[in-house]
Design a protein around this motif. Structure first.
Motif, PDB file in Angstrom:
ATOM      1  N   THR A  77      13.857 -15.546  24.703  1.00 35.37           N
ATOM      2  CA  THR A  77      13.536 -15.016  23.389  1.00 35.37           C
ATOM      3  C   THR A  77      13.921 -13.552  23.294  1.00 35.37           C
ATOM      4  N   HIS A  78      14.715 -13.237  22.325  1.00 35.10           N
ATOM      5  CA  HIS A  78      15.069 -11.843  22.108  1.00 35.10           C
ATOM      6  C   HIS A  78      14.528 -11.334  20.782  1.00 35.10           C
ATOM      7  N   ASP A  79      13.891 -12.205  20.044  1.00 32.81           N
ATOM      8  CA  ASP A  79      13.425 -11.823  18.722  1.00 32.81           C
ATOM      9  C   ASP A  79      11.911 -11.866  18.639  1.00 32.81           C
ATOM     10  N   ALA A  80      11.378 -10.970  17.864  1.00 26.68           N
ATOM     11  CA  ALA A  80       9.932 -10.951  17.680  1.00 26.68           C
ATOM     12  C   ALA A  80       9.598 -10.444  16.289  1.00 26.68           C
ATOM     13  N   MET A  81       8.344 -10.633  15.945  1.00 30.38           N
ATOM     14  CA  MET A  81       7.867 -10.198  14.636  1.00 30.38           C
ATOM     15  C   MET A  81       6.650  -9.323  14.855  1.00 30.38           C
ATOM     16  N   SER A  82       6.487  -8.312  14.042  1.00 29.89           N
ATOM     17  CA  SER A  82       5.295  -7.485  14.206  1.00 29.89           C
ATOM     18  C   SER A  82       4.718  -7.088  12.860  1.00 29.89           C
ATOM     19  N   VAL A  83       3.448  -6.784  12.880  1.00 28.43           N
ATOM     20  CA  VAL A  83       2.772  -6.256  11.691  1.00 28.43           C
ATOM     21  C   VAL A  83       2.245  -4.875  12.056  1.00 28.43           C
ATOM     22  N   SER A  84       2.497  -3.926  11.196  1.00 29.23           N
ATOM     23  CA  SER A  84       2.040  -2.550  11.426  1.00 29.23           C
ATOM     24  C   SER A  84       0.967  -2.199  10.405  1.00 29.23           C
ATOM     25  N   VAL A  85      -0.168  -1.777  10.900  1.00 26.81           N
ATOM     26  CA  VAL A  85      -1.281  -1.530   9.998  1.00 26.81           C
ATOM     27  C   VAL A  85      -1.897  -0.158  10.244  1.00 26.81           C
ATOM     28  N   PRO A  86      -2.102   0.588   9.196  1.00 21.52           N
ATOM     29  CA  PRO A  86      -2.847   1.835   9.365  1.00 21.52           C
ATOM     30  C   PRO A  86      -4.242   1.494   9.872  1.00 21.52           C
ATOM     31  N   ILE A  87      -4.687   2.234  10.864  1.00 20.72           N
ATOM     32  CA  ILE A  87      -5.967   1.905  11.488  1.00 20.72           C
ATOM     33  C   ILE A  87      -7.113   1.953  10.476  1.00 20.72           C
ATOM     34  N   SER A  88      -6.935   2.796   9.479  1.00 20.36           N
ATOM     35  CA  SER A  88      -7.991   2.909   8.473  1.00 20.36           C
ATOM     36  C   SER A  88      -8.208   1.601   7.723  1.00 20.36           C
ATOM     37  N   ARG A  89      -7.211   0.740   7.740  1.00 19.19           N
ATOM     38  CA  ARG A  89      -7.392  -0.526   7.037  1.00 19.19           C
ATOM     39  C   ARG A  89      -7.842  -1.645   7.974  1.00 19.19           C
ATOM     40  N   LEU A  90      -8.095  -1.316   9.218  1.00 17.94           N
ATOM     41  CA  LEU A  90      -8.570  -2.349  10.137  1.00 17.94           C
ATOM     42  C   LEU A  90     -10.095  -2.421  10.099  1.00 17.94           C
ATOM     43  N   GLY A  91     -10.659  -3.298  10.894  1.00 16.69           N
ATOM     44  CA  GLY A  91     -12.112  -3.453  10.888  1.00 16.69           C
ATOM     45  C   GLY A  91     -12.513  -4.659  10.074  1.00 16.69           C
ATOM     46  N   HIS A 131       0.833  -1.201   0.000  1.00 18.24           N
ATOM     47  CA  HIS A 131       0.000   0.000   0.000  1.00 18.24           C
ATOM     48  C   HIS A 131       0.868   1.250   0.000  1.00 18.24           C
ATOM     49  N   PRO A 132       0.382   2.264  -0.672  1.00 18.89           N
ATOM     50  CA  PRO A 132       1.160   3.505  -0.684  1.00 18.89           C
ATOM     51  C   PRO A 132       1.274   4.117   0.722  1.00 18.89           C
ATOM     52  N   LEU A 133       0.242   3.935   1.527  1.00 17.02           N
ATOM     53  CA  LEU A 133       0.304   4.444   2.903  1.00 17.02           C
ATOM     54  C   LEU A 133       1.053   3.440   3.761  1.00 17.02           C
ATOM     55  N   ARG A 134       2.260   3.773   4.112  1.00 18.17           N
ATOM     56  CA  ARG A 134       3.027   2.813   4.903  1.00 18.17           C
ATOM     57  C   ARG A 134       3.964   3.536   5.857  1.00 18.17           C
ATOM     58  N   MET A 135       4.373   2.821   6.870  1.00 20.19           N
ATOM     59  CA  MET A 135       5.238   3.399   7.892  1.00 20.19           C
ATOM     60  C   MET A 135       6.622   3.663   7.349  1.00 20.19           C
ATOM     61  N   HIS A 136       7.219   4.661   7.906  1.00 23.78           N
ATOM     62  CA  HIS A 136       8.631   4.856   7.642  1.00 23.78           C
ATOM     63  C   HIS A 136       9.407   4.031   8.655  1.00 23.78           C
ATOM     64  N   SER A 137      10.245   3.170   8.186  1.00 23.51           N
ATOM     65  CA  SER A 137      11.028   2.361   9.094  1.00 23.51           C
ATOM     66  C   SER A 137      12.265   1.896   8.354  1.00 23.51           C
ATOM     67  N   ALA A 138      13.176   1.309   9.076  1.00 26.78           N
ATOM     68  CA  ALA A 138      14.389   0.845   8.426  1.00 26.78           C
ATOM     69  C   ALA A 138      15.069  -0.180   9.296  1.00 26.78           C
ATOM     70  N   VAL A 153      -1.326   4.290  13.312  1.00 25.04           N
ATOM     71  CA  VAL A 153      -0.854   2.931  13.046  1.00 25.04           C
ATOM     72  C   VAL A 153      -1.023   2.048  14.276  1.00 25.04           C
ATOM     73  N   ARG A 154      -1.537   0.876  14.053  1.00 24.52           N
ATOM     74  CA  ARG A 154      -1.610  -0.109  15.127  1.00 24.52           C
ATOM     75  C   ARG A 154      -0.689  -1.291  14.796  1.00 24.52           C
ATOM     76  N   CYS A 155       0.005  -1.765  15.815  1.00 25.50           N
ATOM     77  CA  CYS A 155       0.946  -2.858  15.578  1.00 25.50           C
ATOM     78  C   CYS A 155       0.601  -4.058  16.444  1.00 25.50           C
ATOM     79  N   PHE A 156       0.913  -5.225  15.898  1.00 28.63           N
ATOM     80  CA  PHE A 156       0.691  -6.483  16.597  1.00 28.63           C
ATOM     81  C   PHE A 156       1.998  -7.259  16.583  1.00 28.63           C
ATOM     82  N   GLY A 157       2.358  -7.828  17.721  1.00 25.12           N
ATOM     83  CA  GLY A 157       3.638  -8.526  17.755  1.00 25.12           C
ATOM     84  C   GLY A 157       3.581  -9.869  18.442  1.00 25.12           C
ATOM     85  N   VAL A 158       4.354 -10.804  17.940  1.00 18.30           N
ATOM     86  CA  VAL A 158       4.532 -12.095  18.623  1.00 18.30           C
ATOM     87  C   VAL A 158       6.026 -12.411  18.657  1.00 18.30           C
ATOM     88  N   THR A 159       6.418 -13.161  19.674  1.00 21.88           N
ATOM     89  CA  THR A 159       7.824 -13.542  19.759  1.00 21.88           C
ATOM     90  C   THR A 159       8.126 -14.682  18.803  1.00 21.88           C
TER      91      THR A 159
END
Lengths: 263, 263
Positions: free
Chosen positions: A221-235, A131-138, A208-214
């Motif tokens: 555990t020192h590692d985890a994964m997350s998904v970041s979603v614009p709230i407008s795409r939730l529901g 999606h064009p609307l996305r978080m800035h991250s690196a 943005v809302r994020c969800f994470g699991v280890t």
DNA sequence: CTTCTCAATTCACATAGACGAACGCAGTTC
DNA sequence: GAACTGCGTTCGTCTATGTGAATTGAGAAG
């Protein structure tokens, strides 16, 4: 941060001053930006004459570069080169990459892998949303563990004392929604431990809302994964779908782990 | 890379030995992989007792990590953190990013940005092809300039002496198609200078052809952009289309440069 | 042209670190 | 179980380097 990592209250542990300074200098510039020799010497509390030789050495080696004017020092290209080597040598990443791709494909959202380092998490991999609307991250960026879903997931698998230690008493609000009271954050982490996944809504990035699991590697555990979603795409159950996707990704990794004897 | 010291034929240039070693150690591990203290001390020609304190310092600071066994030393997570800072502070990248996106969108192939560092190019950014068949690459990876389209593009804008200096007499073939004679490579670079873009076909990666153009920043250009395409997707004028896309991207950057006074 | 400021640079001493050799500790081989 | 091999660690000396004060150089202000 860097300056003097000094693992709190332990042995003096013979340390190589000039080497430590060189590394601190890299951290300092990474954390607070470039500067002149004088500025850097003040920021780091090092005599400028000492810094002088150090800086020259580092420029010769390509770890620092100067401005066109030659007075402002910033990171050199070697700072980049080591990063790919770090990632190459990472067994966790190699194993998690396919799953990361799957989650990315299933959710079509930005997916991160991250690792705990001190009180922060550092992103070790990402897949960007189409999606064009996305978080800035690196990759390589650090964020406070306690305010991200990814970090909270990791914290939720740590014993209480560790959680206590890694959530500071005073939290700077990054957005108006940031949870700033330590007790509240600890409660949230506790809920994450119960649920098996962590959430963060607009606390580090507005909208943005994020969800994470280890990731189930190793026993701590020192590692985890997350998904970041614009709230407008939730529901419409999309939130549940994303959480399901994450949980099944973790389950998949866990089962892989049982079959192959990796590390 | 490391191990050189003694800047060729100029001032002795007071250098800080232990700082230089710390950095060399990072480079060494990045280039030739992790090792035990003894192995590293041998690889680098440093007495192991000297390395001992150095390694400990670097572990404390998070720049090195050990194996679970505690004997093998590899890069630590700080190697990652500085890389993002390097990229953040890079004006060229910031300006080129939108153009990179455009080229990526137009061609739907893997697009790289790279920078000359010694005889190598280092990738500073990439956009991956959406196709499942795509090159393995990563920001921070280095490849010999003379054997990549990206590097050849940069070399083609350098004066002859520089080209001479940066193409070694003896070239290791990375694939059966690699051009290994220095004279041939110089000819190819010369053609690139005439054409305005550089090509490389299966010389660094079998089955992949790359096209590169320099980025018009500053007077000595150290940055370039390239597109890597599986040969199976070429044909039907697609090659020309890609080259056109690159050339117009460069033109766009050049015109931007005239309007805004950057740097 | 002179003076101020802010930058890098040099110098001579006190100190921190590099070095080789000796030690401790596992795991292996005979 | 004794001798080896590969590893990290420690120790005492010699030397490299960190340090503060003094110097140079480039701009900007007067």
């Amino acid at each position: 941060m860097s300056q003097q990592t000094t693992t709190p209250g332990d042995a003096p542990a013979a340390t190589v001053k000039s080497a430590a300074r060189a590394l601190d200098l890299l951290d300092e510039i990474a954390a607070r930006g470039p500067g002149t020799q004088l500025q850097l010497s003040q920021r780091m509390g090092i005599p400028k004459s000492s810094l002088h030789a150090l800086v020259r050495t580092m420029v010769v080696k390509g770890w620092l570069e100067t401005d066109p004017t030659g007075t402002v020092y910033k990171l050199g290209i070697h700072a980049l080169v080591v990063s790919s080597a770090y990632l190459d040598g990472d067994a966790v990443l190699a194993q998690a990459a396919p799953v990361l791709d799957e989650v990315s494909a299933a959710t079509e959202e930005t997916v991160h892998l991250g690792r705990l380092d001190g009180t922060d998490v550092v992103y070790t991999a990402k897949r960007e949303s189409a999606h064009p609307l996305r978080m800035h991250s690196a990759v390589g960026r650090r964020l406070p563990a306690y305010s991200t879903a990814l970090g909270r997931a990791i914290l939720s698998e740590q014993p209480m004392e560790v959680r206590e230690a890694l959530v500071p008493d005073s939290i700077d609000a990054m957005t108006p929604h940031t949870t700033t009271r330590k007790a509240d954050v600890l409660t949230i982490i506790d809920e994450a431990a119960t649920q098996g996944y962590a959430v963060e809504s607009e606390e580090s990035c507005l909208g943005v809302r994020c969800f994470g699991v280890t990731l189930p590697f190793g026993r701590t555990t020192h590692d985890a994964m997350s998904v970041s979603v614009p709230i407008s795409r939730l529901g419409n159950g999309r939130e549940d779908f994303i959480i399901e996707t994450l949980l099944s990704a973790r389950a998949k990794l866990a089962s892989q782990r049982e079959h192959s004897t990796v590390r």
